[in-house]
Write an enzyme that holds these catalytic residues in place. Structure first.
Site, PDB file in Angstrom:
ATOM      1  N   GLU A 163       0.856  -1.188   0.000  1.00 62.22           N
ATOM      2  CA  GLU A 163       0.000   0.000   0.000  1.00 62.22           C
ATOM      3  C   GLU A 163       0.890   1.235   0.000  1.00 62.22           C
ATOM      4  OE1 GLU A 163      -2.762   0.605   3.298  1.00 62.22           O
ATOM      5  OE2 GLU A 163      -3.675   2.257   2.185  1.00 62.22           O
ATOM      6  N   ASN A 220     -11.970  -2.525   0.282  1.00 62.46           N
ATOM      7  CA  ASN A 220     -10.884  -2.843   1.215  1.00 62.46           C
ATOM      8  C   ASN A 220     -11.423  -3.344   2.549  1.00 62.46           C
ATOM      9  OD1 ASN A 220      -8.371  -2.873   2.620  1.00 62.46           O
ATOM     10  ND2 ASN A 220      -8.840  -0.834   3.409  1.00 62.46           N
ATOM     11  N   GLU A 221     -11.903  -2.413   3.364  1.00 59.72           N
ATOM     12  CA  GLU A 221     -12.336  -2.799   4.728  1.00 59.72           C
ATOM     13  C   GLU A 221     -13.752  -2.327   4.948  1.00 59.72           C
ATOM     14  OE1 GLU A 221      -9.660  -1.017   7.543  1.00 59.72           O
ATOM     15  OE2 GLU A 221      -8.448  -2.827   7.674  1.00 59.72           O
ATOM     16  N   CYS A 266      -6.492   1.490   2.686  1.00 58.29           N
ATOM     17  CA  CYS A 266      -7.347   2.675   2.701  1.00 58.29           C
ATOM     18  C   CYS A 266      -7.163   3.553   1.470  1.00 58.29           C
ATOM     19  CB  CYS A 266      -7.095   3.470   3.965  1.00 58.29           C
ATOM     20  SG  CYS A 266      -7.680   2.620   5.426  1.00 58.29           S
TER      21      CYS A 266
HETATM   22  O1  AHR Z   1      -2.248  -1.224   6.731  1.00 59.57           O
HETATM   23  C1  AHR Z   1      -2.649   0.031   7.150  1.00 59.57           C
HETATM   24  C2  AHR Z   1      -4.147   0.235   7.054  1.00 59.57           C
HETATM   25  O2  AHR Z   1      -4.794  -0.584   7.957  1.00 59.57           O
HETATM   26  C3  AHR Z   1      -4.758  -0.124   5.733  1.00 59.57           C
HETATM   27  O3  AHR Z   1      -4.716   0.910   4.825  1.00 59.57           O
HETATM   28  C4  AHR Z   1      -6.170  -0.427   6.089  1.00 59.57           C
HETATM   29  O4  AHR Z   1      -6.746  -1.367   5.240  1.00 59.57           O
HETATM   30  C5  AHR Z   1      -6.100  -0.871   7.526  1.00 59.57           C
HETATM   31  O5  AHR Z   1      -6.997  -0.188   8.318  1.00 59.57           O
END
Ligand code: AHR
Length: 644
Positions: free
Chosen positions: A27, A357-358, A226
């Site tokens: 990321e 993603n989340e 994120c």
């Molecule tokens: O890995 C850091 C962050 O943690 C990522 O962007 C997110 O997916 C998670 O909350």
């Protein structure tokens, strides 16, 4: 010194261990892309940051005779058309002396003695005669490398020139020296070291790619995290803006720019020089399956929480379909053609795609359903990954009905894999090593897309990669292997951290402008990912799997290609533990096994000053027939390989 006998059953057919079990998650956080893996050394090269001068300065001091503007000036020009690269700089040189423009790089620029640097700039000459000289400056602003002057003329053109550094310096900077009298426009001021990975022009930092390669990743999840979601939807990651000519990739603010108020990084932008083509290429170089994540029509639910209305979702779904075509489509398809034009006629053989993603809640599943339906219709073999939110369960400190709801709703769909995330304590990892023992064997597989032991607590900026965390991760990973029929992918998170510009700790790999520091967790990941095996078989003591009884955790796999038994045994005790491992179904092993072992004190950390404090060490063990005698050091992770 405790003792135990362990039995490993080689006759047992076992569970298939996917070659993708251990992968990496990239990321753009902690300056992992711009200022990190992407080897560009000039910050804000095309003046697109919201402050056009960010990263740039006019160092010329007024002299006894002249005030600074009398040497020349810099004016940011912004085009009003809606094009990706809207700005350039207009430089006026008065002829009284050279006009200077410095770039600070990403927290400085690292130079290596005798290494070449490839400088390029796009210039349009407006009037007069002005030459441009590129200079490398050390940390005291002394010139340590200088190019031939570039005499630009006429309309916009690229000029390239190489220069060599006479010195190694971690915190150098860069200077443009304009000499003569006249006016010109400049854009895309760029400089790469000549030693990029595979010598590519728009290349990556070789030392960092080598560190990634050392992990033998089965897959690479990208580009987030994120950043996929964006703080707002406008800031979400849009892969189509990251391909094609580099100058046409629209720079956007990085979502981590001001996310951590305690660690603001107002100069954190994404130029997308490292874009989706480069990610796929990297996956190919690493021998890893590419696993892109796409935005699902939602921005980060911890931030703006924006939702795209269902009747406007189609462009988002179309982006996902087009991405598959870009990666795998033929030269006569619209998006496949773009890949071919960028230099990759062969498909990238993308097999996985993650939707969101989340995310969590009903709105996610409403949107996920649409993606899954259309992707499966067009690409029935594509493995679609759903998320189950940011936490390992609903019992976490933030009490939202995310996790159970997700696993309940997922029964309605055909997700191939479900992504789970957890940043948690070492103690939690040890206690939950049996987490996947009770998962449904006839349902979707699990992709542990983000996990890491936290020494102080989730999102604490005081976290460190101490041995206690890495040891617990090693113990926990035996649970992935024992449940290889459920867990088919897992990756530590985050991957990279620029030590001068970061937002999240701990991370797997640390770097500064010149060097790489591998964490204790890196070594544990490497020990496991270099020794995966393809069949998981039972290893037991007193008829039970080794899930922490007497402080011992273990898993066993077989590599059918090399006919080797591979054991992972973790001792979390503060004392040595001796054991004899006997193999059922093997008459005799080869007389020697190899042991890779890592041990230390729980608080130990590998640091820049002591990077070898705890690292894996190889040795040989004498084997007796079908029995392997082992003395496991206190607090140790051990990988044993032996020919059968
Ligand atoms: O890995 C850091 C962050 O943690 C990522 O962007 C997110 O997916 C998670 O909350």
């Amino acid at each position: 010194m405790a003792q135990q006998t362990m039995i490993v059953d080689v006759n047992n057919q076992g569970k298939v261990v996917e070659p993708t079990l251990y992968g990496i998650f990239f990321e753009d956080i902690n300056f992992a892309a711009d200022g990190g893996l992407y080897a560009e050394l000039i910050k804000n090269r095309s003046f697109e940051f919201y402050e056009p001068m960010m990263g740039w300065s006019e160092p010329q001091e007024p002299s006894a005779y002249l005030s600074r503007p009398e040497y020349g000036s810099f004016k940011p020009i912004t085009k009003m058309e809606d094009v990706p690269n809207r700005r350039y700089a207009q430089i006026t040189v008065t002829g009284k002396d050279s006009y200077l423009l410095d770039n600070e790089g990403f927290r400085g620029i690292g130079y290596k003695k005798d290494l070449g640097y490839n400088f390029s700039v796009k210039v349009a000459s407006l009037k007069g005669n002005v030459t441009i000289t590129a200079q490398l400056l050390d940390s005291t602003k002394q010139v340590i490398g200088e190019s031939e002057p570039i005499a630009a003329s006429g309309d916009w053109k690229y000029y390239t020139v190489s220069l060599v550094s006479s010195k190694t310096d971690m915190k150098g900077s860069f200077r443009l020296k304009f000499t003569g009298e006249g006016q010109l426009d400049i854009d895309m001021v760029s400089m790469f070291p000549s030693d990029t990975w595979k010598g590519r022009k728009n290349g990556l930092r070789k030392d960092l790619v080598q560190a990634l390669k050392g992990l033998h990743p089965g897959f690479i999840r990208f580009p987030g995290g994120c950043v996929v979601e964006g703080h707002t939807l406008d800031e979400r990651y849009q892969w189509k803006n990251t391909i094609g000519p580099v100058e046409d990739r629209k720079t956007v603010i990085n979502r981590w720019n001001d996310e951590r108020k305690e660690r603001p990084a107002y100069d954190y932008f994404q130029t997308y020089g490292l874009g989706f083509y480069e990610y796929f290429e990297l996956a190919e170089d690493l021998g890893a399956e590419p696993l892109p994540i796409v935005n699902c029509g939602m921005s980060c639910q911890f931030n703006a929480k924006e939702l795209v209305p269902m009747d406007e979702l189609q462009p988002f779904v179309q982006d996902a379909l087009d991405l598959i075509e870009f990666a795998n489509g033929s030269a006569d398809s619209e998006w496949g053609k773009k890949r071919v034009e960028m230099g990759h006629p062969e498909p990238f053989h993308m097999k996985f795609i993650g939707i969101g993603n989340e995310q969590w809640g009903p709105q996610y599943f409403e949107r996920y359903k649409e993606f899954e339906k259309q992707i499966k219709e067009k690409y029935p073999d594509m493995k679609v990954i759903s998320t189950s939110g940011p936490l390992a369960s609903d019992d976490a400190p933030i009490k939202i009905d995310m996790f159970d709801y997700a696993h309940l709703r997922l029964k309605e769909f055909n997700a191939d894999l479900v992504d789970e995330h957890y940043y948690t304590t070492p103690d939690w990892l040890l206690k939950n090593v049996t987490r996947y023992d009770s998962y449904d064997r006839n349902s979707y597989k699990i992709f542990v897309g983000e996990y890491a032991g936290q020494s102080e607590g989730m999102t604490s900026l005081n976290n460190v990669n101490n041995w206690q965390c890495a040891l617990a991760e090693g113990a926990y990973m035996t649970g992935f292997e024992r449940n290889a029929d459920v867990v088919s992918m897992a990756c530590y998170a985050p991957l990279l951290k620029n030590v001068d510009a970061w937002q999240w700790v701990p991370d797997l790999i640390y770097f500064n402008n010149l060097n790489v520091l591998k964490s204790t967790s890196y070594y544990v990941q490497k020990m496991y990912s270099s020794n995966v095996g393809n069949r998981d078989i039972p290893i037991r003591a007193e008829g039970k799997d080794l899930t922490g009884q007497n402080g011992i955790y273990a898993s066993a796999t077989v590599d059918d290609k090399t006919n080797e038994l591979i054991l992972k045994v973790v001792n979390v005790n503060d004392s040595e533990f001796t054991t004899n491992i006997t193999a059922k179904g093997v008459k005799k092993f080869k007389s020697k096994a190899t042991l890779t072992e890592m041990s230390g004190n729980p608080k130990d950390v590998d640091t820049w000053n002591d990077s070898q404090k705890i690292v894996p060490a190889d040795s040989e063990i004498k084997v007796k027939g079908n029995m392997i005698p082992l003395s496991l050091k206190p607090y140790s992770v051990n990988v044993i390989r032996v020919k059968m």
